[in-house]
Design an enzyme around this catalytic site. Structure first.
Site, short mmCIF file in Angstrom:
data_model
loop_
_atom_site.label_atom_id
_atom_site.label_comp_id
_atom_site.label_asym_id
_atom_site.label_seq_id
_atom_site.Cartn_x
_atom_site.Cartn_y
_atom_site.Cartn_z
N GLY A 162 0.83 -1.20 0.00
CA GLY A 162 0.00 0.00 0.00
C GLY A 162 0.87 1.25 0.00
O GLY A 162 2.06 1.21 0.32
N CYS A 163 0.25 2.37 -0.33
CA CYS A 163 1.00 3.63 -0.42
C CYS A 163 1.49 4.09 0.95
O CYS A 163 2.67 4.40 1.14
CB CYS A 163 0.15 4.70 -1.09
N TYR A 164 0.58 4.11 1.92
CA TYR A 164 0.99 4.52 3.27
C TYR A 164 2.03 3.57 3.86
O TYR A 164 3.03 4.02 4.43
CB TYR A 164 -0.22 4.59 4.21
N THR A 216 4.26 1.80 2.32
CA THR A 216 5.56 1.99 1.67
C THR A 216 6.34 3.10 2.36
O THR A 216 7.50 2.92 2.77
CB THR A 216 5.37 2.31 0.18
#
Lengths: 346, 346, 346, 346
Positions: C149-151, C153
């Site tokens: 996921g973006c968060y 990462t």
């Protein structure tokens, strides 16, 4: 106290009416309706109103609305204001429509541009176009006020004085308008998605925007000859504000100062019009949150054209503020009552 | 009418004082000063004020200021308010400082964080920290009010009630704050350049921001034990608004509802505090342009921590609105006088 | 040439995969599917691709997809990747899922947070968590990669090195994240409406965001002890970019320089990690459009805490760029192939 | 490899040249100069370049620059490129000026609008106006290329084909342009302050913008008769992008399709021009970060006017991308070399 009803209180113009009327010393919110949010507190739909009002949105009921209110504002998609207007007017109350249903004296024009049959051409003929700077006296005695569109408000205020003064050629008028996104309303649409709008400027409805015939109706009235304009609206990445840039060929050589003098004379006693000094140009941020209009002009001797600029807050002078200004006129109040707030800057 | 002076009227907090006071029913603008723009009309510096005031900015003159005003607001860089305060107080008038010069009861703390010698520790001791929700009674009798910083206002209003209730561990407080750019003022700096700020979020002054000791002073007073906090300010790409997110370990298991009940009880009669319902979280846009504070809280049973959220408009409740709230207290007016405007949305 | 399929090419992460892969020297777009826009040219859905590709979006067909592609990217809502993965893997091709379906080694965790039954726990166990900086070697040999996921990462890259070095207390980790709107996808929602987002910062899903267990899974692996974190995501008014601010108590006194040294050592040969010099802090704008991660840290001796900062572009390193990085690993290419573009500034 | 020098590498167009040239397969950065930041690493001035280049900014030295470079780009305020050009051209190297110093074949026009004496009218006469879509062949053999201004690039590409086709009246051309802030450069100015720009649209330099005579020079050449235009630039609250809206009276009745066909024919083999389908209008976001131009047109039978729309990224096709396109032509490379990156969306 004027008892006010708002039909369509859950949209942006409805919320802006609420913002203004909550602090209007002579008005009280009597009935607020919403189709989508009936039964909910308005402050649940608009959290900025938490603790400012505990009003609950209701289903529209014509009889109840007319009984409880002295004036009704309709903030509805076009085509929906007619039955409300009938119900309200029959009962002797006043109606201010923020939509397009009563803006055209000729219902055929409405039908051609809006692609629906007009259900009450007689009301459209009777309605007063509520641009107080042009039609103040007629508004005072009206029962039904058609509140102008946001683009027409800015476009007309910039153009009419010079057209009436006969200094610009009515066949050459081009209006390039830039608007923030709130003008598109709160409905969901990919064109209003933040990631699509941010860092983006785009034109839309080129040559076919429905505010075109509204502008033309009033410019024609001002010029005394039929006027057709090129009108191109653009969306710019901001929430509030309209800037219109109007181009027109000068009929004779005039200085910038002379153009501004025509504005100053035309709007001499207007409480909401500010003609800026030569060299200062309107910008939308200067009118954010206020009912004020900033006007500027430049005469270009190289091209023989005038460039006219007007900035308004589309939700205030372009919609709800002007509607309250009209209400003040209808009820014999000073025009600035409840509208003398200063804009937010920065 | 209260005659008001503003020293530093050409900055954003100065302009916001003008916006509010122009419509304050019990105040009048007596003297406005500016070092950079003395001699110019205020409306030339801030075109949104065109036609709203014709006041001219003056050079500061202590005797004249004190003679013409009942209260003086100083909106100056730190270190500059002391001489103004002396001059005003000597003449028996009141002073509300929007800067940091009188916020610290212990001048040594000021000197350690602001890296300058305090020229009037006795005034700092005498000044009242003007957070009305905590110190209303003391403000009423004060001569000199130190208006709180923007970050401390939001941080303290979110944290103090729970600290006083003893439900959070004072050793665990972490404050992560997000602010719009207007908090940085109108001065030119690459960090305020549009192309650098837009589409950008960044932390700054991590561990060393000067609002840290101000927050700690007041949390220490509330806890009755020395409190140190981690405070990290961030800039987000918007003009107005602060959101503070406060983390603290709960001393015992508590529900979100119980946290909100503590807020509701603590702020029971507060005119500007809104404790949002469970499940609704504060957002800065809901308080834009208003003096209102939105508070929310979430208890997280998984981690045993509370997450506390407060949103304010940094220029209103975080600066000029709160200053006027303090003025109202100083002069025995209802606290909401001139401050009951509804925020702008959207 | 690697033949690539994308399932869900009409969303933002799909479009970003297309942007990157169109210029990847070793890949070609073989099949692009979309449920909503099947039959339309991709450039009709995303005009920025006009003249860059004439590919048409297709209905998903497992057999065709597997036959035509060497690797398939799934950019789908959670719960939808399982059947695609089965079809692709059965046919001996590789799959990189940009959603959550294969990120959890323990399907029960997925089920608890995502509130759906996991249809293929055995695939979830077999999948490799595709954060190359931590699991490069495992990715190389994998058939199924779960793209982070973006968060997570941003959060993991900032936190893991210090946790592995044993210098921060795993019980004290608090992650405050700020994200642009593109992370919410292209679907319509009032929370993505421009007029609601602009000039607004807000927290959401406090204590319950689904990236929390993903972060905890990996921090637990790094710490060798169970880790629970407070994770609070915020939306800030920008399109791209995530900044995470991580707070943790230092186990012993350490300087900022020492923290940065740990980063530099841990990420010594990493092509996409930039450890900024002391005193320079990450900002999202510095990584817009690139696969690069900016890391910064501050040790605060007053509180004994470290503040760790990471900035990424949520659509590149936080999604599609990282997915291509994983593809490069799967196919034995240099990791930067097709990803060495410089970010856009300003 | 082409050895490249950049004079003025610390501004936005300089940084954009670096972004492009770092990934250009046939170019290498040989010398970068900056007056303000000489001695500093470029990545200290622009953190997005951290780890992408370790180049240090130097003081400009003509002999060294000419010796070390095959081509020099000057990104300087007007009036400063002449001495650099002399030094570079004398030594047989090529120069591409991104400023205005060599754009006017008639130095008197330059002097009238830029209010300075031209120090090298003979160079101005010899220079080729580097709009490849119009002057590709001349650029190929040039020593000195005058890279067009950002507004002229968009305005000319939208207008010239219809003027050459004789379908619009050259006396009626009005250009209303909207630009993001990066076009104003990185220097500090209240007009670039975030809090002043955000939520603001404004016109500036009405009738007197210096890009006017540049547009007129080229439209005159295209029309074969002297052309004067009304040109009004506006700033909109975004970082990158220019949209120009051009109005002109049609000489005969033409459909929108016919207008678009003229574009398609004129730009048949152009690698960077995209003529959008009827009904799709250019928007700046579709070209962010790319060298591509989006063109659209609408014929309005009601008014007899054409509305022409062009969108570019002002820093790429409007400045540095076009400069590299010219470099490719100068050195016999395919025109798209190093420029075939896809724009960033959203």
């Amino acid at each position: 106290m004027i008892r006010v009803g708002i039909v369509g209180a859950s949209g942006y113009t409805g919320a802006e009416l609420v913002r203004i009327l909550l602090r209007h010393p002579e008005a009280e919110l009597a009935v607020l309706t919403s189709r989508s949010y009936a039964g909910q507190q308005l402050s649940a739909v608009f959290p900025h109103l938490s603790g400012c009002t505990d009003r609950v949105l209701e289903v529209f009921d014509a009889a109840k609305m007319a009984a409880a209110c002295d004036v009704v504002f309709t903030a509805l998609p076009h085509g929906h204001a007619v039955p409300v207007a009938r119900a309200v007017l029959e009962r002797g109350k006043k109606l201010i429509d923020l939509g397009a249903d009563f803006r055209f004296r000729d219902a055929a024009v409405y039908e051609a541009w809006y692609k629906v049959k007009h259900e009450a051409p007689e009301l459209a003929r009777e309605a007063v176009y509520g641009l107080p700077e042009l039609y103040r006296d007629r508004v005072r005695g009206a029962a039904l006020v058609a509140n102008p569109g946001c683009y027409p408000t800015a476009s007309l205020l910039a153009t009419v004085p010079l057209l009436k003064a006969g200094v610009i050629d009515p066949a050459t008028i081009i209006i390039d308008a830039k608007s923030g996104l709130s003008g598109a309303g709160r409905k969901l649409d990919l064109r209003s998605h933040y990631a699509e709008v941010n860092e983006n400027v785009t034109a839309y409805n080129v040559g076919i925007h429905r505010h075109t015939p509204e502008i033309e109706q009033e410019l024609t009235a001002a010029a005394g000859t039929e006027v057709r304009v090129s009108f191109t609206p653009h969306l710019v990445p901001q929430t509030r504000g309209i800037l219109t840039t109007v181009y027109a060929t000068l009929r004779k050589e005039l200085t910038t100062g002379a153009l501004l003098d025509i504005y100053r004379e035309f709007y001499r006693d207007e409480p909401f019009i500010r003609v800026l000094p030569e060299g200062v140009l309107p910008r939308t941020k200067s009118v954010t949150g206020s009912n004020i209009v900033h006007l500027g002009a430049v005469a270009d001797p190289r091209t023989g054209r005038a460039v006219l600029l007007a900035a308004i807050d589309n939700l205030v002078k372009g919609a709800s503020g002007q509607a309250v200004q009209n209400m003040n006129l209808l009820f014999g109040l000073p025009e600035t009552t409840g509208l003398d707030f200063v804009g937010l800057y920065p």
